[in-house]
Design a protein around this motif. Structure first.
Motif, PDB file in Angstrom:
ATOM      1  N   ALA A  48     103.410  93.371  25.510  1.00 28.93           N
ATOM      2  CA  ALA A  48     104.495  92.619  24.871  1.00 28.93           C
ATOM      3  C   ALA A  48     103.998  91.220  24.522  1.00 28.93           C
ATOM      4  O   ALA A  48     103.029  90.729  25.104  1.00 28.93           O
ATOM      5  N   THR A  57     110.107  88.743  19.561  1.00 36.20           N
ATOM      6  CA  THR A  57     109.375  89.549  20.536  1.00 36.20           C
ATOM      7  C   THR A  57     108.722  90.756  19.900  1.00 36.20           C
ATOM      8  O   THR A  57     109.163  91.259  18.859  1.00 36.20           O
ATOM      9  N   TYR A  58     107.684  91.228  20.538  1.00 32.71           N
ATOM     10  CA  TYR A  58     106.913  92.386  20.097  1.00 32.71           C
ATOM     11  C   TYR A  58     106.627  93.236  21.333  1.00 32.71           C
ATOM     12  O   TYR A  58     106.358  92.691  22.404  1.00 32.71           O
ATOM     13  N   TYR A  59     106.656  94.555  21.151  1.00 38.51           N
ATOM     14  CA  TYR A  59     106.436  95.451  22.283  1.00 38.51           C
ATOM     15  C   TYR A  59     105.514  96.603  21.895  1.00 38.51           C
ATOM     16  O   TYR A  59     105.557  97.110  20.770  1.00 38.51           O
ATOM     17  N   LYS A  64     108.674 100.041  25.095  1.00 36.84           N
ATOM     18  CA  LYS A  64     109.903  99.690  24.371  1.00 36.84           C
ATOM     19  C   LYS A  64     111.125 100.289  25.069  1.00 36.84           C
ATOM     20  O   LYS A  64     111.117 101.446  25.462  1.00 36.84           O
ATOM     21  N   THR A  68     111.115  93.809  29.051  1.00 38.36           N
ATOM     22  CA  THR A  68     111.646  92.696  28.262  1.00 38.36           C
ATOM     23  C   THR A  68     110.819  91.450  28.527  1.00 38.36           C
ATOM     24  O   THR A  68     110.642  91.061  29.690  1.00 38.36           O
ATOM     25  N   ILE A  69     110.321  90.840  27.466  1.00 35.51           N
ATOM     26  CA  ILE A  69     109.584  89.589  27.604  1.00 35.51           C
ATOM     27  C   ILE A  69     110.519  88.441  27.256  1.00 35.51           C
ATOM     28  O   ILE A  69     111.363  88.559  26.350  1.00 35.51           O
ATOM     29  N   LEU A  80     107.946  88.808  32.256  1.00 39.80           N
ATOM     30  CA  LEU A  80     107.978  90.202  31.817  1.00 39.80           C
ATOM     31  C   LEU A  80     108.824  90.968  32.824  1.00 39.80           C
ATOM     32  O   LEU A  80     108.400  91.192  33.953  1.00 39.80           O
ATOM     33  N   TYR A 105      98.415  92.574  17.841  1.00 41.68           N
ATOM     34  CA  TYR A 105      98.438  93.203  19.152  1.00 41.68           C
ATOM     35  C   TYR A 105      97.025  93.248  19.764  1.00 41.68           C
ATOM     36  O   TYR A 105      96.836  93.815  20.828  1.00 41.68           O
TER      37      TYR A 105
END
Length: 123
Positions: A48, A57-59, A64, A68-69, A80, A105
């Motif tokens: 993440a 945010t990115y996961y 996913k 949760t970041i 996290l 990423y």
């Protein structure tokens, strides 16, 4: 910049853990904080990331809906939250900081790395 990760441990499948990553210096809005993980014999995997300015945010696909970041700008700390943990989440988790984040990423996009914190999920 030094990053201090903490919060790992041993948890049963289905349980939760929260990892923290504190930066030694102010994090600028153009930066991002990310989490990666690496299990023995496997490549480092993106988990993440969060843009410091704006909080987008990115996961990674494998986390996913479960992880949760988040960030706390006042303390230069990223978190996290990991829920519904599975045995396959077992790995060393690393936090990292990207200075000018492009949404990548790839580990190579991150300039600074903390030490790993071990997460072990038992079945």
């Amino acid at each position: 910049v030094q990053l201090q990760a903490s919060g790992g441990g041993l948890v049963q499948a289905g349980g939760s853990l929260r990892l923290s990553c504190a930066a030694s210096q102010r994090i600028f809005s153009s930066s991002a904080m990310g989490w990666f993980r690496q299990a023995p014999g496997k490549e480092r995997e993106f988990v993440a990331a969060i843009r410091w300015g704006g909080g987008r945010t990115y996961y990674g696909d494998s986390v996913k809906g479960r992880f949760t970041i988040s960030r706390e700008s006042a303390t230069n700390t990223a978190y996290l939250q990991m829920n519904s943990l599975k045995p396959e989440d077992t790995a060393a988790y690393y936090c990292a900081q990207a200075r000018a984040y492009s949404g990548s990423y790839e580990p190579g996009s991150y300039a600074y790395w903390g030490q790993g914190t071990q997460v072990t999920v038992s079945s």
